[in-house]
Each structure stands twice: as C-alpha cells, then as structure tokens.
Design an enzyme around this catalytic site. Structure first.
Site, PDB file in Angstrom:
ATOM      1  CG  ASP A  65     -46.089  57.425  -9.473  1.00  0.00           C
ATOM      2  OD1 ASP A  65     -44.915  57.835  -9.297  1.00  0.00           O
ATOM      3  OD2 ASP A  65     -46.413  56.236  -9.302  1.00  0.00           O
ATOM      4  CD  GLN A 172     -50.076  55.905  -8.661  1.00  0.00           C
ATOM      5  OE1 GLN A 172     -49.696  55.653  -7.517  1.00  0.00           O
ATOM      6  NE2 GLN A 172     -49.243  56.001  -9.666  1.00  0.00           N
ATOM      7  CG  ASP A 204     -45.615  49.488 -12.019  1.00  0.00           C
ATOM      8  OD1 ASP A 204     -44.448  49.862 -11.834  1.00  0.00           O
ATOM      9  OD2 ASP A 204     -46.587  49.951 -11.395  1.00  0.00           O
ATOM     10  CG  LEU A 209     -51.197  42.748 -11.639  1.00  0.00           C
ATOM     11  CD1 LEU A 209     -52.212  43.806 -12.055  1.00  0.00           C
ATOM     12  CD2 LEU A 209     -50.279  42.432 -12.816  1.00  0.00           C
ATOM     13  CD  GLU A 244     -41.532  47.608  -9.344  1.00  0.00           C
ATOM     14  OE1 GLU A 244     -40.959  48.474  -8.668  1.00  0.00           O
ATOM     15  OE2 GLU A 244     -42.697  47.733  -9.743  1.00  0.00           O
TER      16      GLU A 244
HETATM   17  C1  NOJ Z   1     -43.357  50.886  -9.391  1.00  0.00           C
HETATM   18  C2  NOJ Z   1     -42.711  51.910 -10.259  1.00  0.00           C
HETATM   19  O1  NOJ Z   1     -41.376  51.543 -10.478  1.00  0.00           O
HETATM   20  C3  NOJ Z   1     -42.849  53.238  -9.547  1.00  0.00           C
HETATM   21  O2  NOJ Z   1     -42.109  54.237 -10.194  1.00  0.00           O
HETATM   22  C4  NOJ Z   1     -44.308  53.578  -9.447  1.00  0.00           C
HETATM   23  O3  NOJ Z   1     -44.472  54.741  -8.663  1.00  0.00           O
HETATM   24  C5  NOJ Z   1     -45.101  52.452  -8.796  1.00  0.00           C
HETATM   25  N1  NOJ Z   1     -44.740  51.155  -9.292  1.00  0.00           N
HETATM   26  C6  NOJ Z   1     -46.568  52.644  -9.031  1.00  0.00           C
HETATM   27  O4  NOJ Z   1     -46.869  52.400 -10.394  1.00  0.00           O
END
Ligand code: NOJ
Ligand code: CA
Length: 554
Positions: A65, A172, A204, A209, A244
């Site tokens: 990723d 993940q 992130d 989270l 985010e």
């Molecule tokens: C958000 C990130 O911006 C994205 O690129 C990622 O795939 C996911 N979180 C998982 O970490």
C-alpha cells in the site's frame, strides 16, 4: 498573547508540502528516490515558500500500500538511505525555515511486521493481543474502504482458526489500541521521531484508529486521542497532530475537541470544502464552496483547517450527494477508468480542466486565499498530470518531473528500473518540468510561488475571522478575512465571463483603499465602505485594505 499569535503557532500560517521520498529524486541511480536526493531539492522547496514538509511513509515496508503498510515503525527503509540521512534532511530543512512532519500510520501494521508474524503463530503468542481476533466475523459488517479490492474487514487466519480485523487491505491487520502494550508502542514511536527532530505527525486514518468497528471496548475513544495530544505536548512544545478525518464538520469538531474541552487534533484536512470546491468549479457557481466555508464551526484558537486541492489518494467526492458526484464525474472524469471506488477521481487537476492555465491558477489561488493552511501535493507547483498506466490511486504518484532529460531528471537509472514511470503524452516531462518553469515569470511555478509568498506575508489568512461578502454574481466568491493585522479581501471568478462586483466592506477603517497584492493598483473604498472590483474570466484578485496609517509593505 500578541507574541504567541505572531510566532508560536507556526502551523496557523504554514505552507505545507507533501511528498514521497521514493518518488522525489534518485541520487544514487538505482531508480528509487532517496533522502540524499531530497536533500538536494530542499532549496526548491524553500524558494517555493514551503515552511513545512510532510513526508509520506519511508519506514521499511513491502509497499503493498505504497508504504502505508509498515514492518518497523522506528526505522528508515534502506532503499531510501539511513536514519542519519533523514536527520540530515531534517536539519537542512530547518536551516531553510522548513519543519518536517511525518506520516504516523499506527492504525495497522503490515502483515509482515514481526508482531503480526509472531501473533499468528499461535493463540498464545505474546503479540496475539496486539491485534484483534474473533472466532467469527460479526453478523453486521461495515462497508469496506477499498470496494472492488476487498470484500470484508475480517480475514481468517488459517493456522490459528480465528479472524483478524483490517480496516484497509487484508495485509494491513489493525492494531488493538485497547491493549496498553500497543499504546506504549505508539508513545515510544512518537517519542522516537520527536527526538530526531520532527515537528509533528500527519495522523493516518484517525477515525479508524480510535473507533474502528472492531467490537473492542476502549472506553471513550476520544480520551485516547486526548491522551496522545497530552503526551505530545509533554514531549514537545510545538509539535502538531494533523489528522486525516474525512467527516462532515460536526464530526470533525469532535476530533479537534470542542472549544473549552481538552484538545485532540491540532489540524484537520478540510475534505468538505475540497469536495465542494470541485462542485463549484464544475458548476461555475461559487455557492457550494461558500456554503461549506460558512458552515465551518468555530475552533479553539490553536486549531486549524488544512486546505488542499488534492492529496495522494483518490480525489474523494464521498461527501457530495450522488447527483452532485455524478455531475463532477461527468465534467472532470468522463471516462469510468478515471474514477475509483465509485467515489473518487484518479486524476490531477490540470488534465481535468483541459490544461486551461486560468482554471488551474484559480484553484491554487483559492487554496492559498481561503482561511486556513494550504497543503500542496508534490508536482502541483508545476502542473503535473497523472500517469494512468500506474493504475488506481498510484496514477497520481508518478515521479517528480525536474527537467526534460531522461526520466524527467528524476533518476539516471535505466527506465525499466524506475520505481514508477512518468506519464507519456502532453504531461510528459518534456512538456512539464521544474527547470523549464524556473525562469519563466508566466509559469505556474512562478504563480504558485507568488501565492505562497503572499500567503506568508498575510498572516490574517491563517488567523483571521472569515466572511463571505454578499454580491450579486453567482460565479464569484468574494470573501474577507479579518485579523489583528488588518483585512484581507479576495475575489475569485469561477465563470468564463469577466465580472464586476460591488462589495460593501463597511466604513471601518475610515479613509481606506484596497491595495492589490499582485500588482501596484489600488481601488478606492468610499466613505460608506463600498468598492467595485473587476475580475477577469476564471480570474482572481487579492487585496489588503489599507489606510494612510498602515505600516505594512504591500
Ligand atoms: C489513508 C492513506 O491516505 C492511504 O493512502 C492509505 O492507503 C490508508 N490510509 C491506509 O493506511
Ligand atoms: Ca536511489
């Protein structure tokens, strides 16, 4: 108080720039960008006016990723250099007035992380409780984040016969933040990077989270975030958490912490205004954007919105209605291949507006003139396009285009060895690159540099009180931001016809005029506070309201 307002809260007036080291500049010719390459381009960032560099994940990772799948939270992937090389970058950036923040991705690990490898050896592993396990997936499942790529958030681990949760890809696995040992790992990791000199974290996937639908009881999830913030403040006097959180404003307010409540995130990306900006651009009607901005809740004094035109992911339109999203899709991503997950666009801005330099400049003018802190994604400063051959969200993560040389000056390696290829066609490096724009005063690079520098000398944009100014033209957004230093007034025209708009600014301060921040013109404000502003097709104007008493240079 005054001193604090001007100097202490650096993020309120920062210019943030996001990049992936791997895609920026390859210094040792192996086809992979590295910290040494980045070190050689810090002057580019400083000249652009960047004051905060956000580094996407650079930790060891199988990169299934693009690095958001980490196998060691306290290390640098050797392909990019060493910890020492990173420290050099942090120090050199500081010398140029640039702080460094890094991605903080501890909602999950890679499934190749030693914790997970151990955890799946047996149900008795000491790392078993670092993750979340269940005998059966829950009957009710939340929709997956990557539809088409995943079908469930629960994955069976054959060997131990239980399911683990993964908010994102199945490789993940989510960490179990109810486990105090995991919280300790998080704290140690944050402490580690702070000690190396970073000024904060882009956190992130914050809602995942703290509140992933794992069924694990962690008490009040926001208490965890408050704890994180308190810890950060103990360890650093000026580090930030830029989160985010793609939620409507009332949801975001919870993640800031309401005024008067204990603080959580310092900054959040304004996903809503970003999405409404595209709707406004497509409709040539400023109201969707104006409505979003006007609906922003009041924040605690140190909290801040981060504005952006696009980030490294799909350009998500998930906060628009189905009909609105369809409208934007049809105009900006007519080919279904340009769309992704049914909610977003896998393109950069210039190709979406057929390369019209006026509309590109207009969008970046908004980025810098709207209240908040602007965040650029690498390559936006030169109008890079995407490379559809990279597929999915990767289309916009092609290498930085420095020159018209081979591989766009990104690397001298054989092009077959490149970590990603630049696009072909009209947005190829021959046509779009830093070097050719560097000395061209009409280039996008020069324009964006102008915005960044004007933004930095206009702290009221980051600090002030925002108002939409009433005026009769639908395609026009006229707004004012009033701070301790004065009034900033901007007029943006999203339509193809020039416009002339009357504005009522009020009589205070008396005897004032509007001074254009990009040329030497001034407009008289009459004694009732009225002024008329002309703005070109897809044009913009930035003003400061000045009086004869004003001591600022314009
Ligand atoms: C958000 C990130 O911006 C994205 O690129 C990622 O795939 C996911 N979180 C998982 O970490
Ligand atoms: Ca390299």
């Amino acid at each position: 108080m005054k001193a604090a307002r001007r100097g202490d809260l650096w993020w309120k007036t920062a210019v943030v720039y996001c990049l992936d080291v791997e895609k920026y500049l390859d210094w040792n010719d192996d086809g992979i960008g590295d910290f040494e390459g980045l070190a050689h381009r810090l002057d580019h960032l400083a000249e652009l006016g960047v004051s905060c560099l956000w580094l996407m994940p650079f930790q060891p990772s199988p990169r299934r990723d693009d690095g958001y799948d980490i196998t060691d939270f306290q290390a640098v992937d050797p392909r990019y250099g060493s910890l020492g090389d990173l420290v050099e970058v942090i120090r050199m950036a500081r010398d140029r007035g640039i702080r460094v923040i890094i991605d903080f991705v501890m909602n999950h690990t890679s499934d190749r992380h030693p914790w997970f490898r151990d955890a799946r050896r047996s149900r008795d592993s000491r790392y078993r409780d670092y993750y979340v396990w269940r005998d059966e997936p829950p009957a009710h499942q939340e929709p997956v984040v990557f539809p088409g790529e995943e079908t469930s958030m629960w994955e069976l681990d054959e060997r131990t016969g239980q399911y683990y949760v993964h908010s994102f890809y199945r490789h993940q696995p989510d960490l179990n933040i109810a486990n105090p040992a995991v919280r300790d790992e998080i704290a140690t990791t944050l402490g580690f990077w702070l000690q190396l000199g970073v000024s904060g974290f882009r956190v992130d996937a914050v809602p995942f989270l703290i509140e992933a639908p794992t069924g694990v009881d962690i008490g009040d999830p926001h208490e965890f975030l408050r704890d994180l913030r308190r810890y950060l403040e103990r360890r650093s006097d000026d580090a930030i958490l830029l989160g985010e959180v793609n939620l409507p404003y009332p949801g975001q307010l919870e993640f800031f912490g309401r005024p008067g409540d204990p603080a959580e995130l310092t900054m959040q990306f304004d996903f809503r205004a970003m999405q409404r900006m595209y709707l406004s651009l497509v409709r040539e009607d400023a109201r969707p954007l104006a409505e979003a901005l006007a609906a922003r809740p009041d924040l605690r004094i140190e909290a801040q919105y981060a504005n952006f035109v696009r980030n490294h992911d799909e350009l998500t339109l998930d906060q628009l209605t189905d009909a609105e999203r369809e409208e934007v899709f049809e105009a900006l991503a007519p080919d279904p291949d340009q769309r992704i997950y049914g909610r977003g666009i896998a393109r950069r801005l210039p190709p979406m507006v057929d390369g019209d330099p006026r509309r590109v400049a207009l969008a970046y003018s908004l980025l810098f003139a709207l209240p908040g802190t602007p965040v650029l994604f690498y390559g936006e400063e030169i109008g890079m396009g995407e490379n559809p051959e990279l597929g999915g969200r990767m289309t916009v993560r092609s290498p930085m285009q420095w020159s018209s040389e081979r591989n766009g000056g990104f690397s001298r390696a054989d092009s077959r060895r490149l970590v990603a290829k630049p696009p072909r066609g009209g947005y190829a490096p021959e046509h779009v690159n830093v070097e050719s724009q560097l000395h061209d005063p009409d280039s996008l690079l020069a324009t964006i540099r102008g915005f960044a520098h004007r933004y930095r000398s206009t702290p009221e944009i980051g600090w002030g009180r925002f108002e939409v100014l009433d005026q009769p033209v639908r395609s026009v957004l006229a707004h004012r931001i009033t701070g301790e230093d004065g009034q900033f007034v901007a007029v943006h025209n999203l339509g193809p016809e020039p416009a002339r708009v009357p504005l009522a600014l009020g009589p205070d301060p008396a005897d004032s005029r509007l001074s254009d921040l990009f040329d030497l013109t001034t407009l008289p404000v009459d004694d009732r506070g009225r002024v008329e502003v002309e703005v070109g097709a897809y044009g913009y104007r930035w003003f400061r309201r000045v009086t004869s008493e004003d001591r600022r240079l314009t």
